[in-house]
Design a protein around this motif. Structure first.
Motif, short mmCIF file in Angstrom:
data_model
loop_
_atom_site.label_atom_id
_atom_site.label_comp_id
_atom_site.label_asym_id
_atom_site.label_seq_id
_atom_site.Cartn_x
_atom_site.Cartn_y
_atom_site.Cartn_z
N ALA A 222 0.83 -1.21 0.00
CA ALA A 222 0.00 0.00 0.00
C ALA A 222 0.86 1.26 0.00
O ALA A 222 0.55 2.25 -0.68
CB ALA A 222 -0.93 0.00 1.21
N VAL A 223 1.97 1.23 0.75
CA VAL A 223 2.87 2.38 0.79
C VAL A 223 3.46 2.65 -0.59
O VAL A 223 3.55 3.80 -1.03
CB VAL A 223 4.00 2.14 1.82
CG1 VAL A 223 5.12 3.17 1.64
CG2 VAL A 223 3.45 2.21 3.23
N LYS A 224 3.82 1.59 -1.29
CA LYS A 224 4.36 1.75 -2.64
C LYS A 224 3.34 2.44 -3.56
O LYS A 224 3.68 3.39 -4.29
CB LYS A 224 4.72 0.38 -3.22
CG LYS A 224 5.22 0.42 -4.65
CD LYS A 224 5.47 -0.98 -5.20
CE LYS A 224 5.93 -0.92 -6.66
NZ LYS A 224 6.14 -2.28 -7.23
N ALA A 225 2.11 1.97 -3.52
CA ALA A 225 1.06 2.55 -4.36
C ALA A 225 0.75 3.99 -3.94
O ALA A 225 0.51 4.86 -4.78
CB ALA A 225 -0.20 1.69 -4.29
N ALA A 226 0.76 4.25 -2.63
CA ALA A 226 0.46 5.60 -2.12
C ALA A 226 1.51 6.60 -2.59
O ALA A 226 1.19 7.75 -2.93
CB ALA A 226 0.36 5.58 -0.61
N LYS A 227 2.77 6.19 -2.60
CA LYS A 227 3.84 7.08 -3.06
C LYS A 227 3.62 7.46 -4.52
O LYS A 227 3.84 8.62 -4.92
CB LYS A 227 5.20 6.40 -2.89
CG LYS A 227 5.68 6.33 -1.45
CD LYS A 227 7.05 5.68 -1.37
CE LYS A 227 7.59 5.67 0.06
NZ LYS A 227 8.92 5.03 0.15
N GLU A 228 3.20 6.49 -5.33
CA GLU A 228 2.94 6.78 -6.75
C GLU A 228 1.76 7.75 -6.89
O GLU A 228 1.80 8.68 -7.70
CB GLU A 228 2.65 5.48 -7.49
CG GLU A 228 3.84 4.55 -7.61
CD GLU A 228 3.52 3.28 -8.39
OE1 GLU A 228 2.42 3.20 -8.99
OE2 GLU A 228 4.36 2.36 -8.40
N ALA A 229 0.73 7.52 -6.11
CA ALA A 229 -0.47 8.38 -6.19
C ALA A 229 -0.14 9.81 -5.78
O ALA A 229 -0.57 10.78 -6.43
CB ALA A 229 -1.57 7.80 -5.30
N VAL A 230 0.63 9.96 -4.71
CA VAL A 230 1.02 11.30 -4.24
C VAL A 230 1.90 11.99 -5.28
O VAL A 230 1.72 13.19 -5.58
CB VAL A 230 1.74 11.20 -2.89
CG1 VAL A 230 2.39 12.54 -2.53
CG2 VAL A 230 0.77 10.78 -1.79
N ALA A 231 2.84 11.26 -5.84
CA ALA A 231 3.74 11.85 -6.85
C ALA A 231 2.97 12.31 -8.08
O ALA A 231 3.35 13.28 -8.75
CB ALA A 231 4.81 10.83 -7.24
N SER A 232 1.87 11.62 -8.39
CA SER A 232 1.09 11.97 -9.59
C SER A 232 0.44 13.34 -9.47
O SER A 232 0.14 13.98 -10.49
CB SER A 232 0.01 10.90 -9.84
OG SER A 232 -1.04 10.99 -8.89
N VAL A 233 0.24 13.83 -8.24
CA VAL A 233 -0.35 15.16 -8.05
C VAL A 233 0.61 16.22 -8.56
O VAL A 233 0.23 17.14 -9.31
CB VAL A 233 -0.69 15.41 -6.57
CG1 VAL A 233 -1.25 16.82 -6.39
CG2 VAL A 233 -1.70 14.38 -6.06
N ALA A 234 1.87 16.10 -8.17
CA ALA A 234 2.88 17.08 -8.61
C ALA A 234 3.07 16.99 -10.12
O ALA A 234 3.20 18.01 -10.81
CB ALA A 234 4.20 16.82 -7.90
N THR A 235 3.07 15.76 -10.65
CA THR A 235 3.25 15.56 -12.09
C THR A 235 2.12 16.24 -12.88
O THR A 235 2.34 16.83 -13.94
CB THR A 235 3.28 14.06 -12.43
OG1 THR A 235 4.37 13.45 -11.73
CG2 THR A 235 3.46 13.84 -13.93
N ALA A 236 0.91 16.13 -12.37
CA ALA A 236 -0.26 16.71 -13.05
C ALA A 236 -0.20 18.23 -13.09
O ALA A 236 -0.84 18.86 -13.95
CB ALA A 236 -1.54 16.26 -12.37
N ASN A 237 0.58 18.84 -12.19
CA ASN A 237 0.65 20.29 -12.12
C ASN A 237 1.91 20.88 -12.74
O ASN A 237 2.16 22.09 -12.61
CB ASN A 237 0.54 20.74 -10.65
CG ASN A 237 -0.86 20.62 -10.12
OD1 ASN A 237 -1.65 21.56 -10.22
ND2 ASN A 237 -1.20 19.47 -9.56
N LYS A 238 2.71 20.06 -13.42
CA LYS A 238 3.90 20.58 -14.09
C LYS A 238 3.52 21.29 -15.38
O LYS A 238 2.56 20.90 -16.04
CB LYS A 238 4.87 19.41 -14.39
CG LYS A 238 5.57 18.90 -13.16
CD LYS A 238 6.58 17.82 -13.52
CE LYS A 238 7.34 17.32 -12.30
NZ LYS A 238 8.28 16.23 -12.63
#
Length: 238
Positions: A222-238
């Motif tokens: 779950a931690v692995k998946a959560a890290k990816e989900a959190v990182a996707s927020v920053a990616t979406a705002n680049k």
């Protein structure tokens, strides 16, 4: 007798002079104070300055079903019905969104493993009228999401621990829940990144004699998946 009366009249007249002067002086001060008050009242009040509120860092959210890598979905949800996931309904995709995956890994007489994974996003804007920033609102939401996970109806053996390395701050909530006549192992990770809150829930059980997944194993995934989900927020705002 006439002289005495005249003298008395002069004395009284002189004694009256200071009294008149005092009265005149008080009247003058009173008039000045009144004029000053009227002048102050007529002056236009200073315009209040609007409070300065830091702008929200993130202005949009990622597509929830694309926030976790396909390979991760394959690992966490074997036998998934749809690798693309099922998007949740949202009236404002810029502020909230979710996606879920589920699957049954059928091993015949050796039993089966069922897994469910879902992720949700909440984003908050700054509000100058309330003098509150998007980050402050996200901090409040973060606490509420943790409380919601801990308060899951029927949850047993609830444990809460920090989840370092996931966003700006994150918390893991572990518990067990009995449903469909089976005991499910649950892990929910609530993370905050600036003005966005990410909640990821991963659960599973073993069927037909298969062993239930351990909380430690589910938490690691779950931690692995959560890290990816959190990182996707920053990616979406680049």
């Amino acid at each position: 007798m006439h002289r005495s009366a005249t003298r008395l009249t002069r004395i009284l007249a002189c004694a009256a002079v200071p009294v008149m002067l005092v009265v005149a002086g008080c009247s003058s001060d009173s008039d000045s104070a009144s004029k000053g008050s009227a002048s102050s009242a007529s002056a236009a009040p200073e315009a209040k300055k609007s409070p300065t509120v830091a702008p929200a860092k993130f202005s949009k959210l990622p597509s929830p079903c694309d926030s976790i890598a396909e390979k991760t979905i394959e690992d966490l949800v074997p036998g998934t019905k749809s690798k693309n996931g099922t998007a949740g309904k949202s009236s404002d995709i810029a502020r909230r969104g979710s996606c879920s995956w589920n699957g049954l890994d059928d091993n015949g007489v050796k039993g089966s493993q069922y897994r469910w994974l879902d992720v949700s996003f909440l984003r908050y804007d700054s509000d100058a009228s309330l003098a509150v920033s998007g980050e402050q609102r996200a901090v409040e939401s973060y606490a509420k999401e943790i409380a919601k996970a801990k308060g899951t109806e029927g949850a047993k053996d609830v444990k809460t621990t920090p989840a370092p390395g996931v966003g700006g701050e994150a918390t893991t909530v572990n518990y067990t829940l009995r449903k469909t006549d089976e005991n499910f192992t649950y892990v929910t990770i609530v993370a905050r990144t600036e003005n966005a809150v990410v909640t990821l829930t991963y659960n599973g059980t073993g069927y037909a004699g298969a062993k239930n997944p351990s909380a430690a194993d589910l938490t690691k995934d779950a931690v692995k998946a959560a890290k990816e989900a959190v990182a996707s927020v920053a990616t979406a705002n680049k």
